[in-house]
Motif scaffolding. Sequence first.
Motif, mmCIF file in Angstrom:
data_model
loop_
_atom_site.group_PDB
_atom_site.id
_atom_site.type_symbol
_atom_site.label_atom_id
_atom_site.label_comp_id
_atom_site.label_asym_id
_atom_site.label_seq_id
_atom_site.Cartn_x
_atom_site.Cartn_y
_atom_site.Cartn_z
ATOM 1 N N MET A 150 0.850 -1.191 0.000
ATOM 2 C CA MET A 150 0.000 0.000 0.000
ATOM 3 C C MET A 150 0.890 1.248 0.000
ATOM 4 O O MET A 150 1.825 1.362 0.783
ATOM 5 N N ARG A 151 0.569 2.184 -0.896
ATOM 6 C CA ARG A 151 1.285 3.448 -0.966
ATOM 7 C C ARG A 151 0.298 4.570 -0.655
ATOM 8 O O ARG A 151 -0.883 4.491 -1.022
ATOM 9 N N PHE A 152 0.780 5.613 0.002
ATOM 10 C CA PHE A 152 -0.114 6.716 0.363
ATOM 11 C C PHE A 152 0.669 8.020 0.394
ATOM 12 O O PHE A 152 1.901 8.056 0.507
ATOM 13 N N GLN A 153 -0.078 9.110 0.252
ATOM 14 C CA GLN A 153 0.476 10.455 0.347
ATOM 15 C C GLN A 153 -0.440 11.285 1.232
ATOM 16 O O GLN A 153 -1.613 10.955 1.409
ATOM 17 N N PHE A 154 0.091 12.366 1.774
ATOM 18 C CA PHE A 154 -0.715 13.197 2.666
ATOM 19 C C PHE A 154 -0.199 14.623 2.619
ATOM 20 O O PHE A 154 0.949 14.894 2.245
ATOM 21 N N LEU A 155 -1.094 15.547 3.034
ATOM 22 C CA LEU A 155 -0.766 16.967 3.023
ATOM 23 C C LEU A 155 -1.569 17.649 4.125
ATOM 24 O O LEU A 155 -2.765 17.375 4.281
ATOM 25 N N PRO A 156 -0.944 18.513 4.932
ATOM 26 C CA PRO A 156 -1.681 19.209 5.992
ATOM 27 C C PRO A 156 -2.765 20.105 5.417
ATOM 28 O O PRO A 156 -2.598 20.725 4.354
ATOM 29 N N GLN A 157 -3.877 20.211 6.127
ATOM 30 C CA GLN A 157 -4.983 21.079 5.760
ATOM 31 C C GLN A 157 -5.161 22.124 6.857
ATOM 32 O O GLN A 157 -5.603 21.813 7.958
ATOM 33 N N GLY A 158 -4.795 23.354 6.576
ATOM 34 C CA GLY A 158 -4.901 24.409 7.572
ATOM 35 C C GLY A 158 -3.721 24.390 8.540
ATOM 36 O O GLY A 158 -2.801 23.574 8.441
ATOM 37 N N GLU A 159 -3.761 25.292 9.502
ATOM 38 C CA GLU A 159 -2.698 25.416 10.490
ATOM 39 C C GLU A 159 -2.937 24.456 11.656
ATOM 40 O O GLU A 159 -4.089 24.188 12.014
ATOM 41 N N PRO A 160 -1.872 23.920 12.257
ATOM 42 C CA PRO A 160 -2.034 23.026 13.425
ATOM 43 C C PRO A 160 -2.676 23.768 14.587
ATOM 44 O O PRO A 160 -2.455 24.963 14.790
ATOM 45 N N GLU A 161 -3.472 23.052 15.356
ATOM 46 C CA GLU A 161 -4.133 23.617 16.534
ATOM 47 C C GLU A 161 -3.963 22.666 17.710
ATOM 48 O O GLU A 161 -4.225 21.467 17.584
ATOM 49 N N GLY A 162 -3.514 23.218 18.835
ATOM 50 C CA GLY A 162 -3.368 22.429 20.047
ATOM 51 C C GLY A 162 -2.390 21.281 19.914
ATOM 52 O O GLY A 162 -2.563 20.236 20.549
ATOM 53 N N GLY A 163 -1.377 21.438 19.072
ATOM 54 C CA GLY A 163 -0.387 20.380 18.892
ATOM 55 C C GLY A 163 -0.817 19.280 17.951
ATOM 56 O O GLY A 163 -0.120 18.263 17.831
ATOM 57 N N PHE A 164 -1.960 19.457 17.248
ATOM 58 C CA PHE A 164 -2.451 18.456 16.314
ATOM 59 C C PHE A 164 -2.607 19.086 14.934
ATOM 60 O O PHE A 164 -2.914 20.277 14.803
ATOM 61 N N ALA A 165 -2.391 18.269 13.907
ATOM 62 C CA ALA A 165 -2.510 18.730 12.524
ATOM 63 C C ALA A 165 -3.559 17.891 11.811
ATOM 64 O O ALA A 165 -3.652 16.676 12.012
#
Length: 403
Positions: free
Chosen positions: A108-123
């Motif tokens: 299995m191959r996957f990619q990811f990208l953050p959406q918005g700014e991190p909040e409370g130490g979570f992205a």
Amino acid sequence: MSFQQAKKLAVVAFSKDSVSGVIFRRNKEILEPKVFVREQISDKDPSIAWKSVLKQMGRGKDCPLYLTGSLRDGVCFDVQLADLAPRFQKQALELELPRHLLTVSENMRFQFLPQGEPEGGFANLRVYAAPEKSFEHVAAMLTQGSSCADGFIYPALALAEGDPLFFAEEMDPERSFTDGMWGPGGADATMVCQWREKLEKEIGLNPNAGFELKDCLLHIIVARALFRNGDYAGLEILPDQLRPQRVRKQVRTTVVLAILLILSLVWSKGGSWKNNYLEMRSVSKDMQKLLRENADLKRKLKVKEKGQKELNRVLNLKVGEKELPGKLADLSSVLPENALVTSFRCHENGIDLQIQTAADQNQISTALRRLPYWKVGQLQQRRWGNSTSTMITLKLVPVEVKK
């Protein structure tokens, strides 16, 4: 490829029915579509459309190529993870995949990208996962077109927070994406206008490019995401066999240049190292020479000190007696006629004699008492067996010297 420095970018979007490509040129903050090509895919030979698009785009070898579309068995989902470096988030996502997929294939191959700014130490991450075998069809099409791809990005990952409604057949022919949520339906009449207004505020668009915004909207959104996040490690999803040899050549060139740089630094430092070595060797030789000279001087100094001590000793000696010959004559006159002096030594404190005689010790002692300036300091007598002669060891000291 560093998309912050790239001047051109090629984006190819594919679906079941068509394949299209756009060449973008970037001038400062302006992202300008220069070439647009679309071909319908034939059921008999899909590679014809791919080859035609790739050829008509006229992409140079230095222009990176990115693919976008929907892969077979691919799944897109959102997840919230700790705000960590991409490599740690990738490790965490490997554990999250079974929670979002019905089956997790071995490759299995996957990619990811953050959406918005991190909040409370979570992205908030948007993830797209697909089995490696899903790339087989794309690989075959690229091989037919004698091309390779620098990367792949799923359209939903290119959408940012606050984007208008978006629909693309290449992403999902039955659903659209708005406000971060999937929903049924397709594009509405205002979608293109809303996107035009948003893109004109973010990037410059050439209104005289010769094709409609609705035709290349997906390509522009992907290009926008790549110029913003092209170097993000989480986007890597393509198998190595699909990546261009150009990347490997650049790596080899970088290694060669690094080796040449190291050799140049060594060469430039070699002269100074040689000079330092020669100077060090010269200083070492001079130091050894000084040590030898110092040892030689010490040896000569010891010899001179010894000579000086001997000279001082001689200078400190008392002057010999001027009347010694007469005294010796007196000594000779008082000794018995049968006495033979076998050893005689004169020094500052007196005279040492060895006398061989047949006379008695008392006779010798009595004779010596007649001398006014000497007295007997020591007298020893030895006799050998039945011999009539004796050996007398005698020490005479001046009368002035007290023992």
